[in-house]
Scaffold this active site. Structure first.
Site, PDB file in Angstrom:
ATOM      1  N   LYS A  32       0.854  -1.183   0.000  1.00  0.00           N
ATOM      2  CA  LYS A  32       0.000   0.000   0.000  1.00  0.00           C
ATOM      3  C   LYS A  32       0.891   1.233   0.000  1.00  0.00           C
ATOM      4  O   LYS A  32       1.786   1.361   0.839  1.00  0.00           O
ATOM      5  CB  LYS A  32      -0.898   0.022   1.241  1.00  0.00           C
ATOM      6  CG  LYS A  32      -1.819   1.227   1.277  1.00  0.00           C
ATOM      7  CD  LYS A  32      -2.799   1.139   2.421  1.00  0.00           C
ATOM      8  CE  LYS A  32      -2.278   1.737   3.694  1.00  0.00           C
ATOM      9  NZ  LYS A  32      -2.117   3.204   3.672  1.00  0.00           N
ATOM     10  N   ASP A  59      -3.409   4.369  -1.784  1.00  0.00           N
ATOM     11  CA  ASP A  59      -4.348   4.802  -0.735  1.00  0.00           C
ATOM     12  C   ASP A  59      -4.272   6.311  -0.562  1.00  0.00           C
ATOM     13  O   ASP A  59      -3.595   6.812   0.327  1.00  0.00           O
ATOM     14  CB  ASP A  59      -3.945   4.073   0.560  1.00  0.00           C
ATOM     15  CG  ASP A  59      -4.759   4.471   1.770  1.00  0.00           C
ATOM     16  OD1 ASP A  59      -5.888   4.954   1.603  1.00  0.00           O
ATOM     17  OD2 ASP A  59      -4.258   4.279   2.894  1.00  0.00           O
ATOM     18  N   LEU A  62      -9.350  10.032  -1.782  1.00  0.00           N
ATOM     19  CA  LEU A  62      -9.849  11.283  -2.356  1.00  0.00           C
ATOM     20  C   LEU A  62     -11.200  11.679  -1.754  1.00  0.00           C
ATOM     21  O   LEU A  62     -12.037  10.820  -1.443  1.00  0.00           O
ATOM     22  CB  LEU A  62      -9.972  11.140  -3.883  1.00  0.00           C
ATOM     23  CG  LEU A  62      -8.675  11.407  -4.656  1.00  0.00           C
ATOM     24  CD1 LEU A  62      -7.610  10.379  -4.375  1.00  0.00           C
ATOM     25  CD2 LEU A  62      -8.962  11.481  -6.148  1.00  0.00           C
ATOM     26  N   HIS A  63     -11.406  12.971  -1.600  1.00  0.00           N
ATOM     27  CA  HIS A  63     -12.665  13.503  -1.041  1.00  0.00           C
ATOM     28  C   HIS A  63     -12.766  14.962  -1.470  1.00  0.00           C
ATOM     29  O   HIS A  63     -12.113  15.832  -0.900  1.00  0.00           O
ATOM     30  CB  HIS A  63     -12.630  13.382   0.496  1.00  0.00           C
ATOM     31  CG  HIS A  63     -13.933  13.721   1.156  1.00  0.00           C
ATOM     32  ND1 HIS A  63     -14.125  13.574   2.512  1.00  0.00           N
ATOM     33  CD2 HIS A  63     -15.091  14.190   0.659  1.00  0.00           C
ATOM     34  CE1 HIS A  63     -15.364  13.942   2.824  1.00  0.00           C
ATOM     35  NE2 HIS A  63     -15.964  14.329   1.713  1.00  0.00           N
ATOM     36  N   ASP A  64     -13.576  15.237  -2.502  1.00  0.00           N
ATOM     37  CA  ASP A  64     -13.716  16.608  -3.001  1.00  0.00           C
ATOM     38  C   ASP A  64     -15.006  16.645  -3.814  1.00  0.00           C
ATOM     39  O   ASP A  64     -15.778  15.675  -3.811  1.00  0.00           O
ATOM     40  CB  ASP A  64     -12.480  16.968  -3.859  1.00  0.00           C
ATOM     41  CG  ASP A  64     -12.182  18.466  -3.858  1.00  0.00           C
ATOM     42  OD1 ASP A  64     -13.139  19.261  -4.006  1.00  0.00           O
ATOM     43  OD2 ASP A  64     -11.012  18.832  -3.716  1.00  0.00           O
ATOM     44  N   PRO A  66     -17.465  16.242  -7.014  1.00  0.00           N
ATOM     45  CA  PRO A  66     -17.397  15.166  -8.009  1.00  0.00           C
ATOM     46  C   PRO A  66     -16.482  15.467  -9.198  1.00  0.00           C
ATOM     47  O   PRO A  66     -15.684  14.613  -9.596  1.00  0.00           O
ATOM     48  CB  PRO A  66     -18.863  15.014  -8.453  1.00  0.00           C
ATOM     49  CG  PRO A  66     -19.642  15.405  -7.241  1.00  0.00           C
ATOM     50  CD  PRO A  66     -18.861  16.530  -6.602  1.00  0.00           C
ATOM     51  N   ASN A  67     -16.555  16.663  -9.751  1.00  0.00           N
ATOM     52  CA  ASN A  67     -15.756  16.959 -10.944  1.00  0.00           C
ATOM     53  C   ASN A  67     -14.249  16.888 -10.666  1.00  0.00           C
ATOM     54  O   ASN A  67     -13.476  16.360 -11.463  1.00  0.00           O
ATOM     55  CB  ASN A  67     -16.135  18.351 -11.473  1.00  0.00           C
ATOM     56  CG  ASN A  67     -15.455  18.646 -12.784  1.00  0.00           C
ATOM     57  OD1 ASN A  67     -15.560  17.874 -13.736  1.00  0.00           O
ATOM     58  ND2 ASN A  67     -14.716  19.752 -12.830  1.00  0.00           N
ATOM     59  N   THR A  68     -13.858  17.389  -9.497  1.00  0.00           N
ATOM     60  CA  THR A  68     -12.433  17.379  -9.139  1.00  0.00           C
ATOM     61  C   THR A  68     -11.945  15.949  -8.937  1.00  0.00           C
ATOM     62  O   THR A  68     -10.857  15.577  -9.389  1.00  0.00           O
ATOM     63  CB  THR A  68     -12.218  18.215  -7.856  1.00  0.00           C
ATOM     64  OG1 THR A  68     -12.692  19.534  -8.120  1.00  0.00           O
ATOM     65  CG2 THR A  68     -10.770  18.254  -7.438  1.00  0.00           C
ATOM     66  N   THR A 119     -10.291   3.786  10.881  1.00  0.00           N
ATOM     67  CA  THR A 119     -10.181   2.888  12.038  1.00  0.00           C
ATOM     68  C   THR A 119      -9.597   3.600  13.257  1.00  0.00           C
ATOM     69  O   THR A 119      -9.553   3.031  14.346  1.00  0.00           O
ATOM     70  CB  THR A 119      -9.338   1.642  11.688  1.00  0.00           C
ATOM     71  OG1 THR A 119      -8.219   2.062  10.903  1.00  0.00           O
ATOM     72  CG2 THR A 119     -10.138   0.645  10.889  1.00  0.00           C
ATOM     73  N   ARG A 181      -3.580  -5.709  14.507  1.00  0.00           N
ATOM     74  CA  ARG A 181      -2.494  -5.750  15.485  1.00  0.00           C
ATOM     75  C   ARG A 181      -2.309  -7.178  15.973  1.00  0.00           C
ATOM     76  O   ARG A 181      -3.289  -7.919  16.097  1.00  0.00           O
ATOM     77  CB  ARG A 181      -2.841  -4.867  16.704  1.00  0.00           C
ATOM     78  CG  ARG A 181      -2.884  -3.365  16.388  1.00  0.00           C
ATOM     79  CD  ARG A 181      -1.499  -2.847  16.065  1.00  0.00           C
ATOM     80  NE  ARG A 181      -1.460  -1.433  15.729  1.00  0.00           N
ATOM     81  CZ  ARG A 181      -1.525  -0.931  14.494  1.00  0.00           C
ATOM     82  NH1 ARG A 181      -1.669  -1.737  13.434  1.00  0.00           N
ATOM     83  NH2 ARG A 181      -1.440   0.354  14.287  1.00  0.00           N
ATOM     84  N   GLN A 190      -4.550   3.554  16.483  1.00  0.00           N
ATOM     85  CA  GLN A 190      -5.707   2.788  16.023  1.00  0.00           C
ATOM     86  C   GLN A 190      -6.620   2.465  17.200  1.00  0.00           C
ATOM     87  O   GLN A 190      -6.162   2.173  18.298  1.00  0.00           O
ATOM     88  CB  GLN A 190      -5.262   1.475  15.356  1.00  0.00           C
ATOM     89  CG  GLN A 190      -4.433   1.662  14.103  1.00  0.00           C
ATOM     90  CD  GLN A 190      -5.270   2.079  12.895  1.00  0.00           C
ATOM     91  OE1 GLN A 190      -6.412   2.521  13.035  1.00  0.00           O
ATOM     92  NE2 GLN A 190      -4.685   1.969  11.714  1.00  0.00           N
ATOM     93  N   GLY A 210       0.514  -2.078   8.751  1.00  0.00           N
ATOM     94  CA  GLY A 210       1.618  -1.126   8.671  1.00  0.00           C
ATOM     95  C   GLY A 210       2.642  -1.389   9.747  1.00  0.00           C
ATOM     96  O   GLY A 210       3.481  -2.294   9.633  1.00  0.00           O
ATOM     97  N   ARG A 211       2.571  -0.596  10.820  1.00  0.00           N
ATOM     98  CA  ARG A 211       3.602  -0.634  11.849  1.00  0.00           C
ATOM     99  C   ARG A 211       3.897  -2.000  12.446  1.00  0.00           C
ATOM    100  O   ARG A 211       5.069  -2.274  12.751  1.00  0.00           O
ATOM    101  CB  ARG A 211       3.271   0.413  12.924  1.00  0.00           C
ATOM    102  CG  ARG A 211       3.492   1.834  12.405  1.00  0.00           C
ATOM    103  CD  ARG A 211       2.751   2.861  13.210  1.00  0.00           C
ATOM    104  NE  ARG A 211       1.296   2.754  13.036  1.00  0.00           N
ATOM    105  CZ  ARG A 211       0.414   3.583  13.600  1.00  0.00           C
ATOM    106  NH1 ARG A 211       0.831   4.557  14.356  1.00  0.00           N
ATOM    107  NH2 ARG A 211      -0.876   3.425  13.375  1.00  0.00           N
TER     108      ARG A 211
HETATM  109  O1  C5P Z   1       0.527   1.183  10.976  1.00  0.00           O
HETATM  110  P1  C5P Z   1      -0.872   0.720  10.813  1.00  0.00           P
HETATM  111  O2  C5P Z   1      -1.028  -0.793  10.742  1.00  0.00           O
HETATM  112  O3  C5P Z   1      -1.831   1.367  11.794  1.00  0.00           O
HETATM  113  O4  C5P Z   1      -1.260   1.263   9.353  1.00  0.00           O
HETATM  114  C1  C5P Z   1      -2.575   1.218   8.835  1.00  0.00           C
HETATM  115  C2  C5P Z   1      -2.585   1.847   7.490  1.00  0.00           C
HETATM  116  O5  C5P Z   1      -3.909   1.798   6.968  1.00  0.00           O
HETATM  117  C3  C5P Z   1      -2.160   3.322   7.462  1.00  0.00           C
HETATM  118  O6  C5P Z   1      -1.440   3.519   6.254  1.00  0.00           O
HETATM  119  C4  C5P Z   1      -3.460   4.091   7.416  1.00  0.00           C
HETATM  120  O7  C5P Z   1      -3.351   5.285   6.673  1.00  0.00           O
HETATM  121  C5  C5P Z   1      -4.387   3.110   6.678  1.00  0.00           C
HETATM  122  N1  C5P Z   1      -5.818   3.231   6.965  1.00  0.00           N
HETATM  123  C6  C5P Z   1      -6.345   3.087   8.227  1.00  0.00           C
HETATM  124  N2  C5P Z   1      -7.704   3.200   8.440  1.00  0.00           N
HETATM  125  C7  C5P Z   1      -8.521   3.426   7.412  1.00  0.00           C
HETATM  126  C8  C5P Z   1      -7.999   3.558   6.126  1.00  0.00           C
HETATM  127  C9  C5P Z   1      -6.625   3.442   5.930  1.00  0.00           C
HETATM  128  O8  C5P Z   1      -5.605   2.848   9.175  1.00  0.00           O
HETATM  129  N3  C5P Z   1      -9.835   3.460   7.603  1.00  0.00           N
END
Ligand code: C5P
Length: 232
Positions: A32, A59, A62-64, A66-68, A119, A181, A190, A210-211
């Site tokens: 991602k 990822d 986007l949020h604007d 519709p045209n943009t 989340t 996690r 989170q 991610g982390r």
């Molecule tokens: O490090 P971690 O596991 O928390 O990363 C989660 C990833 O998912 C981050 O890149 C975060 O931007 C993304 N994300 C999220 N919740 C959402 C949509 C995307 O945590 N609803």
């Protein structure tokens, strides 16, 4: 729908990202690319990771108007990513416009999914900050139904909501779930989290991690643990 683990490459630079991916010899994890890396390195980093043979979830949420969003999506479609996304809060006309923009002249397009509620947002923030009075589950389900009505392929939601989304929108409607996690891990920012094994039980199609992987002492071992718990 094949289940897979998507690694959130939330790094600041191309060098850090490629050094991280080089630690996975012989495999090509689904990655991602989020705002941090995209804003730092631009479309070139997407092309480079693609050329290395990785599948990509872009990822940018986007949020604007519709045209943009339509015009932005028509730029992103040429990056040839596998999945991209937007915020369902942008409403059904925005999602429909996005889909139009993302569709190439030959009719192909990346999968398009909608963020329902982040989340990192919990019920208290939903009520106090966003002034949304309904229970989180109901809000997520409603946004997912909007996304389906607009013709999208799925949603980003917490694994806690994956079963409810599938029940409302169908088994084929993708649930891509961050907020994962390990049982003994740090939650960080989170709030609505689950383990990879529990996310599998809950019916998530893809987990985004991610982390727990990128900050692990041994990222490859952490990624393999995710695969064992979620896919095997
Ligand atoms: O490090 P971690 O596991 O928390 O990363 C989660 C990833 O998912 C981050 O890149 C975060 O931007 C993304 N994300 C999220 N919740 C959402 C949509 C995307 O945590 N609803």
């Amino acid at each position: 729908m094949g289940k897979d683990v998507i690694i959130a490459c939330d790094f600041a630079t191309r060098a850090q990202t490629l050094a991280f991916l080089d630690r996975f010899p012989g495999r090509k994890p689904f990655v991602k690319i989020g705002m941090e890396l995209f804003y730092a390195e631009g479309p070139a980093i997407v092309r480079e990771i693609r050329e290395r043979g990785h599948r990509i979830f872009l990822d940018l949420k986007l949020h604007d108007i519709p045209n943009t969003v339509k015009k932005a999506m028509s730029v992103l479609r040429d990056l040839d990513v596998d999945i991209t996304n937007l915020h369902a809060a942008g409403t059904i006309p925005m999602m429909e416009a996005a889909l139009e923009g993302l569709t190439r002249p030959d009719g192909t397009r990346p999968l398009l999914i909608a963020v329902t509620q982040l989340t990192s947002t919990d019920q208290t923030a939903l009520e106090n900050d966003l002034l949304i009075r309904a229970p989180m589950e109901e809000v997520v389900r409603h946004y997912a139904l909007n996304a389906r009505r607009a013709g999208l392929d799925g949603v980003v939601c917490s694994p806690l909501e994956a079963a409810g989304v599938h029940a409302a929108c169908g088994a084929d409607f993708l649930t891509v779930t961050p907020g994962v996690r390990f049982a003994e891990g740090e939650k960080g920012d989170q709030k609505r989290v689950m383990t990879p094994a529990a996310a599998k039980q809950a019916g998530s199609d893809y987990i985004v991690v991610g982390r727990p992987v990128t900050a692990a002492p041994d990222p490859v071992a952490a990624y393999e643990r995710c695969l064992r718990e979620f896919v095997d």
